[in-house]
Design a protein around this motif. Sequence first.
Motif, mmCIF file in Angstrom:
data_model
loop_
_atom_site.group_PDB
_atom_site.id
_atom_site.type_symbol
_atom_site.label_atom_id
_atom_site.label_comp_id
_atom_site.label_asym_id
_atom_site.label_seq_id
_atom_site.Cartn_x
_atom_site.Cartn_y
_atom_site.Cartn_z
ATOM 1 N N CYS A 216 0.825 -1.202 0.000
ATOM 2 C CA CYS A 216 0.000 0.000 0.000
ATOM 3 C C CYS A 216 0.864 1.259 0.000
ATOM 4 C CB CYS A 216 -0.918 0.008 1.217
ATOM 5 S SG CYS A 216 -2.271 -1.194 1.130
ATOM 6 N N ARG A 217 1.939 1.231 0.776
ATOM 7 C CA ARG A 217 2.816 2.408 0.870
ATOM 8 C C ARG A 217 3.465 2.731 -0.474
ATOM 9 N NH1 ARG A 217 6.048 1.622 6.640
ATOM 10 N NH2 ARG A 217 4.444 2.561 7.975
ATOM 11 N N TRP A 218 3.761 1.712 -1.254
ATOM 12 C CA TRP A 218 4.320 1.935 -2.582
ATOM 13 C C TRP A 218 3.228 2.115 -3.630
ATOM 14 C CZ3 TRP A 218 9.191 3.037 -3.883
ATOM 15 C CH2 TRP A 218 10.194 2.763 -2.955
ATOM 16 N N GLY A 219 2.186 1.320 -3.509
ATOM 17 C CA GLY A 219 1.132 1.337 -4.521
ATOM 18 C C GLY A 219 0.378 2.648 -4.577
ATOM 19 N N LEU A 220 0.116 3.260 -3.414
ATOM 20 C CA LEU A 220 -0.658 4.500 -3.398
ATOM 21 C C LEU A 220 0.057 5.650 -4.107
ATOM 22 C CD1 LEU A 220 -3.137 6.101 -2.592
ATOM 23 C CD2 LEU A 220 -2.108 6.455 -0.331
ATOM 24 N N PRO A 221 1.285 5.985 -3.736
ATOM 25 C CA PRO A 221 1.937 7.114 -4.438
ATOM 26 C C PRO A 221 2.179 6.850 -5.921
ATOM 27 C CG PRO A 221 3.485 6.038 -2.960
ATOM 28 C CD PRO A 221 2.140 5.482 -2.647
ATOM 29 N N ILE A 222 2.510 5.611 -6.271
ATOM 30 C CA ILE A 222 2.730 5.291 -7.689
ATOM 31 C C ILE A 222 1.426 5.453 -8.470
ATOM 32 C CG2 ILE A 222 3.263 3.417 -9.308
ATOM 33 C CD1 ILE A 222 5.271 2.380 -7.211
ATOM 34 N N SER A 223 0.315 4.975 -7.890
ATOM 35 C CA SER A 223 -0.986 5.106 -8.552
ATOM 36 C C SER A 223 -1.397 6.569 -8.682
ATOM 37 C CB SER A 223 -2.055 4.338 -7.764
ATOM 38 O OG SER A 223 -1.752 2.962 -7.685
ATOM 39 N N VAL A 224 -1.098 7.363 -7.664
ATOM 40 C CA VAL A 224 -1.429 8.787 -7.712
ATOM 41 C C VAL A 224 -0.666 9.473 -8.847
ATOM 42 C CG1 VAL A 224 -1.141 10.991 -6.501
ATOM 43 C CG2 VAL A 224 -2.135 9.036 -5.307
ATOM 44 N N VAL A 225 0.608 9.134 -9.001
ATOM 45 C CA VAL A 225 1.409 9.720 -10.082
ATOM 46 C C VAL A 225 0.798 9.378 -11.433
ATOM 47 C CG1 VAL A 225 3.630 9.618 -11.287
ATOM 48 C CG2 VAL A 225 3.572 9.811 -8.793
ATOM 49 N N PHE A 226 0.418 8.120 -11.623
ATOM 50 C CA PHE A 226 -0.189 7.725 -12.895
ATOM 51 C C PHE A 226 -1.559 8.373 -13.087
ATOM 52 C CE2 PHE A 226 2.985 4.302 -12.888
ATOM 53 C CZ PHE A 226 3.364 4.333 -14.226
ATOM 54 N N LEU A 227 -2.308 8.575 -12.001
ATOM 55 C CA LEU A 227 -3.593 9.280 -12.094
ATOM 56 C C LEU A 227 -3.381 10.711 -12.578
ATOM 57 C CD1 LEU A 227 -6.642 9.655 -11.569
ATOM 58 C CD2 LEU A 227 -6.055 10.173 -9.175
ATOM 59 N N LEU A 228 -2.382 11.386 -12.019
ATOM 60 C CA LEU A 228 -2.098 12.763 -12.428
ATOM 61 C C LEU A 228 -1.672 12.823 -13.899
ATOM 62 C CD1 LEU A 228 -0.159 14.025 -9.264
ATOM 63 C CD2 LEU A 228 -2.514 14.578 -9.922
#
Length: 344
Positions: A216-228
Amino acid sequence: MKTKNYAGVDLFRIPAALMVAAIHIAPFSTWNRVGDVLFTYCLGRIAVPFFLMTTGFFVLAPYAKSGFRDKRRLVRFLRQNTLLYLAATLFYFPINWYAGNLPKNVLEFFKALLFDGTFYHLWYFPAAILGCLLVAILAKRSMRAAWIYAGIAYLIGLAGDSYYGLIQQIPALKACYDGIFSISNYTRNGIFFAPIYLLLGMAIANPRNRCSKTACRWGLPISVVFLLIEGYLTDLLHLQRHNSMYLFLLPVLYFLFQMLLRIPGQAPRWVHGGCTLFYLIHPAVIVLVRGAAKITGTTKLFVENSMIHYSAVCVVSLGLVAAVLFLKERRNAVCAKKVGPGSS
């Protein structure tokens, strides 16, 4: 589902409600349009899926866990939200009438009532109600069928939302979407948008469907970057018909919700009701702030400056919410005193 304290989930309702208000005001628009694209119309789009996931987690998951026999929580949710929606419709009727936005015929009335909302922010209620009914019916028959439907529906919704530019040049597909838009102005509704997030909330209620804290700690920021990136590119390339639905919202919400579940403790009792009230009244406060600014000659400061306008709407809305909650507490205290020891 055992009774637990979900402080993280409950407290996140506060920033989620503020995100919804930002979407309706575009606070960065005075300074930088890209700021609104990234923060308001990408990150801010987390809010509504989050609220849908809470419904899946707290309402539909217990229904599924009971073997789809105990409908009490589901029925209570449907009844309360239907009544709330009807009450909000009556509350906003004068504004709709004054603005000339009342439905012009029966078809427009049912289109607004069932899909688009009777005021621009109220679309959430029919979406949540219809989505819950669809998921409950499909999941009772087959969870696999529910997931297949929700996945396909979301992809169809994406093509009518942030990726509309890819299909509008294809006559056959455009004709199909023209048919959809004759019934609902957007694909972010209870048919295409809500089911996948309701099911995601249901799934996360089962600990076996969660991932590790590290993931979760890695998945959340990576997913946010791809969302942006997704939001920025679909806007830059003029693909968007609307900007409610993104592919990378799904992993963002999957990881975010799990992170919130890991926050221990209990949120104050007022959070749930206060955030609901804020959601309901903030568009009326937008009208109030604009009207007051016009009367006082402060439109340039309180309306044309989008960030100050947003701040003023939030402050006034929060003040009204606090006043209503205070009066409610006082009323409850008086009622408790009347029925206390020694009362007849």
